[in-house]
Each structure stands twice: as C-alpha cells, then as structure tokens.
Design an enzyme around this catalytic site. Structure first.
Site, PDB file in Angstrom:
ATOM      1  N   ARG A   6      53.726  75.259 -92.045  1.00 10.47           N
ATOM      2  CA  ARG A   6      52.814  76.032 -92.436  1.00 10.47           C
ATOM      3  C   ARG A   6      51.476  76.109 -91.928  1.00 10.47           C
ATOM      4  NH1 ARG A   6      51.955  74.941 -98.727  1.00 10.47           N
ATOM      5  NH2 ARG A   6      51.403  76.819 -98.844  1.00 10.47           N
ATOM      6  N   HIS A   7      50.685  76.733 -91.100  1.00 12.34           N
ATOM      7  CA  HIS A   7      49.615  76.977 -90.573  1.00 12.34           C
ATOM      8  C   HIS A   7      48.396  76.082 -91.216  1.00 12.34           C
ATOM      9  CE1 HIS A   7      46.147  78.362 -92.838  1.00 12.34           C
ATOM     10  NE2 HIS A   7      46.626  79.816 -93.098  1.00 12.34           N
TER      11      HIS A   7
ATOM     12  N   ARG B 290      41.759  75.643 -92.155  1.00 10.01           N
ATOM     13  CA  ARG B 290      41.177  77.193 -91.248  1.00 10.01           C
ATOM     14  C   ARG B 290      39.405  77.138 -92.408  1.00 10.01           C
ATOM     15  NH1 ARG B 290      40.899  80.166 -95.586  1.00 10.01           N
ATOM     16  NH2 ARG B 290      42.528  80.710 -97.687  1.00 10.01           N
TER      17      ARG B 290
ATOM     18  N   ARG C 134      45.467  83.152 -87.059  1.00 14.15           N
ATOM     19  CA  ARG C 134      45.690  81.429 -87.617  1.00 14.15           C
ATOM     20  C   ARG C 134      47.153  81.184 -87.307  1.00 14.15           C
ATOM     21  NH1 ARG C 134      43.801  83.879 -91.902  1.00 14.15           N
ATOM     22  NH2 ARG C 134      45.198  83.334 -94.269  1.00 14.15           N
TER      23      ARG C 134
END
Length: 267
Positions: free
Chosen positions: A75-76, A79, A176
């Site tokens: 998963r990213h 952020r 992202r």
C-alpha cells in the site's frame, strides 16, 4: 533446481497520514521516534507501524516444501492530508496560531518555535519525503518506509531473486502510489531490471485495476456509518474542554478536537 520466482508487487491504497517532527532545539533529537505508543490510538492517521496482532498466513515454509514464488501486495506510504481533511486542520490551526496568550498545559510545546507541519498547500495528498518534510530527521516519511520495506523484502527473499532479475512492479496511476512503487524499486538496488506497470484507477478500468473504489458498482463508502455513529464522541468534547481550560479564550470545539487527530500534533 528451484524455479525462477515471479514477482508481482502491487501498490494499493493506504489511509496513513503524514506527521512531522517540530523544529525546536537539538535537545529534542532524543524525542524523535519516542511517541510510537500513540500510533495505535490514531488509526489511519498514524505513520506506519506493525500491528501487534498478526492474523495473516505464517511466512515460515512448511516442512517438506520449498518457496518458488512470491507475490507481494503493498500500500502507499505516509502522506500529507487530503484537501478535504486539510480544511478542518487549517481551521483549528488558525485558532491555535492566532491565540494571543502563552500556551499552557498540553499546548505548551508551541511556545518553543513549533513550525506547522504543512508548509505549502501544494503538498496536500502528496507522499512525504526527505525533501518535502520540515525536519530532515523525520523518521516517518513514506520515502524511507518504502525503501526500508524493500530492503527487508530483499533480505528475506534475496536468494530467490538471484535467478529473477527482470520483473514488473504494478502500480496505479495515483502519483503517491506510483512514487511508493518507485522508491521500493530503487531500494532493491541496481542488480534488477524493474518495469513499472501502471494501471488506471478510473471507473472505466472495471476489474482490471488495483484500486476498485471507482470501478466497483457495489462500493459504498458509507456502508458502516451507522456502526461508527453508535460510538460515543464524548472524548472529543473532553479534549476540547481540557485544552480550553488550560488556555482561556482558545475556544476549541469538538470538531476542532477531531481535526487534531488528522495530523496536527494532538495532546
């Protein structure tokens, strides 16, 4: 002979938000990374941490078997807040930053030259990196977490990768997520020929996507709202009342207290 391993590394969506370390003095360096005990209470707003309970499939290879293939779904990383979240964050920060008195109690750290963790609105929804973080000593950037995960992956499965130096990493077209995939690939080193394969998140993608929120007709983001609303929100009022008692005239609301969990360092 062990068959070549095929790696399909997919980068999906993570709701983890960015936190930054306030700039104060060198004496505070010892505090960096010392507040991990708070992370489980921040839910998706916390930096990445390993969940205490593991309900996944054990990674130990069963007796009599050998590992010939690995597929990783990631998963990213951390952020900055989304634009919708930032609206509430900016509102509460406006109240706090325009307070004319001396900060007391839980907000006393603001007297020591705290710098707001979103230096520029252009960073909203972007991954946190060493370059766009206020403090270069910030241990919670997405960039460094993605690279650390890559090195851990290499340490665990490097033997298999000796016979597989060409493989794809699949990512969505979200910047992202693409950035996380790129940082992961970079950290694997120069010994691999990696191609980033981009799949769209648009609704037209149908099932051919890594992020089906837009393309799944049955997706309902409000499906469990009734369950969430059944829980008491009194703790938010307790927080705002406590901060207001410590700082007369601050006048934070329950909504402001909720916004503190979205990224502004909460007490």
């Amino acid at each position: 002979m062990v068959k070549p391993v095929i790696f399909a590394i997919c980068l999906g969506v993570l709701l983890s938000k960015a936190l930054s370390i306030p700039l104060r003095s060198f004496a505070d360096i010892e505090l960096i990374g010392s507040q991990k005990s708070l992370f489980p209470f921040l839910g998706g707003s916390a930096p990445y941490f390993s969940f205490p309970a593991n309900y996944g499939i054990p990674t130990d290879i069963p007796e009599g078997c050998r590992l010939t293939q690995v597929q990783m779904i990631g998963r990213h990383g951390e952020r900055y807040p989304t634009r919708s979240e930032a609206k509430d964050i900016f509102e509460v920060w406006y109240k706090i930053s325009n307070y004319t008195g001396k900060y007391e109690g839980s907000l006393s750290f603001l007297n020591n030259g705290y710098e707001f963790f979103i230096p520029d609105e252009s960073l909203l929804e972007m991954e946190t990196t060493l370059q766009n973080s206020i403090d270069v000593l910030n241990p919670y950037t997405e960039e460094m977490n993605a690279k650390r995960h890559a090195r851990e992956f290499l340490a665990k499965y490097g033997k298999l990768m000796e016979n597989c130096t060409n493989f794809p990493i699949f990512t969505t077209n979200s910047k992202r997520i693409y950035d996380t995939a790129q940082y992961f690939a970079e950290a694997l080193g120069d010994g691999f020929n990696i191609s980033l394969q981009t799949l769209s998140e648009n609704s037209s993608s149908g099932a051919n996507t890594l992020a089906a929120k837009s393309s799944c007709p049955n997706w309902n983001s409000n499906a469990n709202n009734d369950i969430l609303m059944s829980y008491s929100r009194d703790y938010l009022e307790n927080i705002s009342d406590r901060l207001n008692d410590e700082n007369k005239g601050l006048n934070l609301s329950r909504k402001d207290a909720a916004a503190l969990f979205l990224g502004v360092p909460s007490s």
